[in-house]
Scaffold this active site. Structure first.
Site, PDB file in Angstrom:
ATOM      1  N   TYR A 148       0.697  -1.346  -0.048  1.00  7.30           N
ATOM      2  CA  TYR A 148      -0.314  -0.129   0.098  1.00  7.30           C
ATOM      3  C   TYR A 148       0.360   1.096   0.095  1.00  7.30           C
ATOM      4  O   TYR A 148       0.656   2.012   0.267  1.00  7.30           O
ATOM      5  CB  TYR A 148      -1.037   0.107   1.170  1.00  7.30           C
ATOM      6  CG  TYR A 148      -2.780   0.521   1.302  1.00  7.30           C
ATOM      7  CD1 TYR A 148      -3.491   0.230   0.673  1.00  7.30           C
ATOM      8  CD2 TYR A 148      -2.347   1.813   1.977  1.00  7.30           C
ATOM      9  CE1 TYR A 148      -4.626   1.121  -0.233  1.00  7.30           C
ATOM     10  CE2 TYR A 148      -3.777   2.943   1.256  1.00  7.30           C
ATOM     11  CZ  TYR A 148      -4.753   2.480   0.733  1.00  7.30           C
ATOM     12  OH  TYR A 148      -6.216   3.065   0.470  1.00  7.30           O
ATOM     13  N   LYS A 155      -2.047   9.634  -0.199  1.00  7.28           N
ATOM     14  CA  LYS A 155      -3.458   9.641   1.247  1.00  7.28           C
ATOM     15  C   LYS A 155      -2.762  10.656   1.919  1.00  7.28           C
ATOM     16  O   LYS A 155      -3.167  11.803   2.837  1.00  7.28           O
ATOM     17  CB  LYS A 155      -3.969   8.727   2.002  1.00  7.28           C
ATOM     18  CG  LYS A 155      -4.517   7.863  -0.066  1.00  7.28           C
ATOM     19  CD  LYS A 155      -5.346   8.411  -0.023  1.00  7.28           C
ATOM     20  CE  LYS A 155      -6.865   7.559  -0.337  1.00  7.28           C
ATOM     21  NZ  LYS A 155      -7.927   8.344  -1.133  1.00  7.28           N
TER      22      LYS A 155
END
Length: 270
Positions: A148, A155
């Site tokens: 991720y 993010k």
């Protein structure tokens, strides 16, 4: 009173679609942005209108700078103004860091961070009476887990931009916030946990205090709060919606056994 105009990127499915339906009501016009699936976007439009709202589907690939510009041009042409901008569309390659290539990094930036920043610039120019900007984030912004890194780093950057925007845009009457979702039942979650070698999702859900995945509707209602008058004094914040996932750490209660365990809820004894 003029209608409220809301632009949601990636609104043909998932959290974006659920948010469009959550906000749908008389007096609200929703711009349903989509990249490819016109049928799903039109379905969202129909459902919004069935709930009394107005809706406009706009095809635009926000990975492209021109796509972002054309999206806001369409908003300006149709409404002449904007009240709320929700940056929801996202995409990334799920790979270990050593397997990432330059095009993975470039696309993650172009798809996740750049559309938010450029979109916010366009949105401010259309928010002549103040407004709200909300970005969708995820718990990968503050926690590290397999494959991720590219999306999680973007993010985290989005949440930092939210803080800076909140300060600079406050004099214009514009609030800027983020909603950070945990494991939310969606196509994206299924795709992530289908990565070869990924942990079984059930082993992860057991470690969440709420012991389940969240729903798109639960996230959408939190975004709706940040768009509502009740949140007027909230800006520069990231609202975490993760069932308690980000507050636990190993050893997990789910991995303990008697005599160490969580007992049933205590009851009053008179």
């Amino acid at each position: 009173m003029s209608e409220r105009v809301v632009l949601i990127t990636g609104a043909s499915r998932g959290i974006g679609r659920e948010l469009a339906l959550t906000l749908a009501e008389p007096g609200t016009a929703i711009v349903v942005n989509y990249k490819k699936n016109a049928d799903l976007a039109e379905k969202t439009v129909v459902e919004v209108e069935a709930r009394g709202g107005r809706a406009l589907a706009v095809q635009a690939d926000v990975e492209s700078e021109d796509g972002v510009a054309s999206l806001f041009d369409a908003v300006h042409a149709e409404f002449g103004r904007l009240d709320h901008f929700v940056s929801n569309a996202a995409a990334s390659a799920f790979k270990n860091i050593m397997d990432l290539e330059r095009h993975h990094l470039d696309r993650s930036y172009a798809m996740n961070l750049r559309p938010f920043v450029l979109g916010a610039q366009h949105a401010v120019r259309l928010m002549d009476s103040g407004g709200r900007i909300v970005a969708l984030s995820s718990y990968g912004s503050t926690r590290a887990y397999p494959t991720y890194a590219t999306l999680g780093a973007m993010k985290a950057a989005i949440e930092a931009w939210v803080r800076y925007m909140a300060v600079e845009f406050a004099p214009y009457g514009i609030n800027v916030n983020a909603v950070n979702g945990g494991l939310i039942a969606s196509d994206s979650l299924e795709y992530f946990y289908a990565v070869p070698g990924m942990a079984d999702i059930d082993t992860v859900l057991d470690r969440i205090p709420k012991a389940r995945a969240g729903t798109a509707a639960e996230v959408a209602r939190c975004v709706a709060f940040l768009l509502a008058p009740d949140s007027e004094y909230v800006t520069g914040q990231t609202l975490v919606v993760d069932g308690g996932l980000s507050v636990v750490a190993p050893p997990f209660f789910a991995d303990t056994h008697p005599p160490l365990h969580l007992p049933p809820r205590p009851v009053r004894r008179d």
